[in-house]
Design a protein around this motif. Sequence first.
Motif, PDB file in Angstrom:
ATOM      1  N   UNK A  72       0.900  -1.097   0.022  1.00  0.00           N
ATOM      2  CA  UNK A  72       0.083  -0.009  -0.073  1.00  0.00           C
ATOM      3  C   UNK A  72       0.965   1.212   0.019  1.00  0.00           C
ATOM      4  N   UNK A  73       2.062   1.385   0.718  1.00  0.00           N
ATOM      5  CA  UNK A  73       3.142   2.336   0.606  1.00  0.00           C
ATOM      6  C   UNK A  73       3.630   2.776  -0.865  1.00  0.00           C
ATOM      7  N   UNK A  74       3.855   1.638  -1.413  1.00  0.00           N
ATOM      8  CA  UNK A  74       4.315   1.560  -2.858  1.00  0.00           C
ATOM      9  C   UNK A  74       3.125   2.479  -3.685  1.00  0.00           C
ATOM     10  N   UNK A  75       1.924   1.884  -3.582  1.00  0.00           N
ATOM     11  CA  UNK A  75       0.658   2.383  -4.375  1.00  0.00           C
ATOM     12  C   UNK A  75       0.523   3.760  -3.947  1.00  0.00           C
ATOM     13  N   UNK A  76       0.392   4.257  -2.690  1.00  0.00           N
ATOM     14  CA  UNK A  76       0.358   5.490  -2.052  1.00  0.00           C
ATOM     15  C   UNK A  76       1.270   6.403  -2.741  1.00  0.00           C
ATOM     16  N   UNK A  77       2.581   5.763  -2.750  1.00  0.00           N
ATOM     17  CA  UNK A  77       3.622   6.873  -3.385  1.00  0.00           C
ATOM     18  C   UNK A  77       3.560   6.858  -4.901  1.00  0.00           C
ATOM     19  N   UNK A  78       2.901   6.318  -5.364  1.00  0.00           N
ATOM     20  CA  UNK A  78       2.836   6.534  -6.944  1.00  0.00           C
ATOM     21  C   UNK A  78       3.866   5.878  -7.659  1.00  0.00           C
ATOM     22  N   UNK A  79       4.816   4.787  -7.022  1.00  0.00           N
ATOM     23  CA  UNK A  79       5.628   4.218  -7.546  1.00  0.00           C
ATOM     24  C   UNK A  79       5.363   3.155  -8.908  1.00  0.00           C
ATOM     25  N   UNK A  80       6.043   3.424  -9.887  1.00  0.00           N
ATOM     26  CA  UNK A  80       6.056   2.964 -10.981  1.00  0.00           C
ATOM     27  C   UNK A  80       6.028   1.323 -11.155  1.00  0.00           C
ATOM     28  N   UNK A  81       6.373   0.749  -9.785  1.00  0.00           N
ATOM     29  CA  UNK A  81       6.456  -0.894  -9.723  1.00  0.00           C
ATOM     30  C   UNK A  81       4.901  -1.243  -9.679  1.00  0.00           C
ATOM     31  N   UNK A  82       3.991  -0.347  -9.034  1.00  0.00           N
ATOM     32  CA  UNK A  82       2.516  -0.479  -8.823  1.00  0.00           C
ATOM     33  C   UNK A  82       1.957   0.209 -10.021  1.00  0.00           C
ATOM     34  N   UNK A  83       1.680  -0.370 -11.171  1.00  0.00           N
ATOM     35  CA  UNK A  83       0.820   0.401 -12.192  1.00  0.00           C
ATOM     36  C   UNK A  83      -0.447  -0.015 -12.480  1.00  0.00           C
ATOM     37  N   UNK A  84      -1.329   0.672 -13.235  1.00  0.00           N
ATOM     38  CA  UNK A  84      -2.316   0.317 -13.653  1.00  0.00           C
ATOM     39  C   UNK A  84      -2.594  -0.990 -14.482  1.00  0.00           C
ATOM     40  N   UNK A  85      -3.515  -1.711 -14.234  1.00  0.00           N
ATOM     41  CA  UNK A  85      -3.543  -3.011 -14.928  1.00  0.00           C
ATOM     42  C   UNK A  85      -4.797  -3.799 -14.771  1.00  0.00           C
ATOM     43  N   UNK A  86      -4.616  -5.103 -15.207  1.00  0.00           N
ATOM     44  CA  UNK A  86      -5.584  -6.078 -14.937  1.00  0.00           C
ATOM     45  C   UNK A  86      -5.142  -7.157 -13.875  1.00  0.00           C
ATOM     46  N   UNK A  87      -5.800  -7.322 -12.924  1.00  0.00           N
ATOM     47  CA  UNK A  87      -5.430  -8.089 -11.821  1.00  0.00           C
ATOM     48  C   UNK A  87      -4.874  -9.513 -12.004  1.00  0.00           C
ATOM     49  N   UNK A  88      -3.622  -9.806 -11.432  1.00  0.00           N
ATOM     50  CA  UNK A  88      -3.013 -11.308 -11.614  1.00  0.00           C
ATOM     51  C   UNK A  88      -4.122 -12.280 -11.467  1.00  0.00           C
TER      52      UNK A  88
END
Length: 465
Positions: free
Chosen positions: A98-114
Amino acid sequence: MLRSHGGEPSRADGPVARWTVEQVLALAPDDASRKAGSRLGSAGPWSDGGFDGSGAVWGLCKGSGGKPYRTVVDTTGPAYRCSCPSRKFPCKHALGLLLLWAGGDAAIGPGEAAEWAGEWLQGRRVRAAEKGPSASDAAPGPADPEAVRKRAERRAERITGGAEELEQRLADVLRGGLASADRAGYGLWEETAARMVDAQAPGLAARVRELGAIPASGPGWPVRLLEECALLHLLDTAWLGLDRLPDGLAATVRTRVGLPAAAEGPPVRDHWLVLAQHDIPDGKIVARRIWLYGRESGRTALLLSFGAPGRPPGQALPVGVTLEAELTPYPGSGQPRAELGRQFGAPTPSGTPPPGAGTAAALAAYGDALRHDPWLEACPVTLRDVIPVPSGDGWQLADARAESAVPVAPAALSRPGLWKLVALSGGGPVTVFGEVGHRGFDPLAAWTPGVGGGSGSGEEPVPLI
């Protein structure tokens, strides 16, 4: 096998807004989880991560074994699932994700769920559909108030149990004499702090850990330990008698024991001068403090924001500008923290300092603030017509108009900003903004002297930190 860490989702219409770092940290079940989660809040251990518009966030986190941990969060619940063996909800992997997502990190980008994440999310939605529509599904809104009330009551009961246990620990220490606290070492305090974490009282835990460091702080430590024990006892008894306190002081006590609070009350619209901005590291998380002064209201307000690991906080305001905006205060008697709301127009340069006071008045202001918050370390003040002068092994700010002075806080003595202030003064009076407390005055910004010396000339403030 994956383990579910949450309940059923709540209804969400449209894309789910990205959380802030502070909202993520508020989910941590204890201080250890918060720190462990912050260490996992960088892209290094993560792969195959992403999020979608329905509120799902997922990713694979490399662990000590051969297989990465599968972590997925439904932020509309919120609910969590992770293949790690942790019994904490949310676990450190969910917090890091969630911290990665909140920080807008490129490792967590928009897409379709695994596929593995999609199966769990679909199962939750099917179960929600089988229950049928409910009153809470009819329109988006806050969580079930009854469920929120029960959770708050359970947490309050745990904190009360922790406070009662802490009172017994303090009594044992004083009964055995402060010298025994030195012989017992840090382990006694760390064990007690862990008990406060279990009681979901992180504010009490932090103060207990500070007690453990006092015996090694040099000569005079028994006096300092007794003082801090007394303040901790005061906080304990305030919590145990919370229902007898005035509303403002009760809100302050809740915040001091570690209960989260949201900004509330009518917003204050004003022309706010940005006085100072500085960052304070907390592990890999960075806290940013921004001080503002309202031209019409005469209020000094603090904006507090947090940055994800490896990233600065998103909120930043140039020192010396004035912005017309609304600020919503946080609850608590005399608390300066506020939340920045709507802004009206672009910020404009305006460095005229706030009306200041002498050193005696500044110390009196701190004393008055302690009536509203006895655990306050420092309060914001503007000193007018003061001169930095050496004093023994340190420095002090001497009042140019009266025979009084305030020592410079030890934390500021090793910073380059102190020498910048001395050079700016040149032996003459200056106007300085900072925080005054029992350790002295911590200068954060200063204004250049006027042509005739004395008060600020209206130029932009000089940051000192």
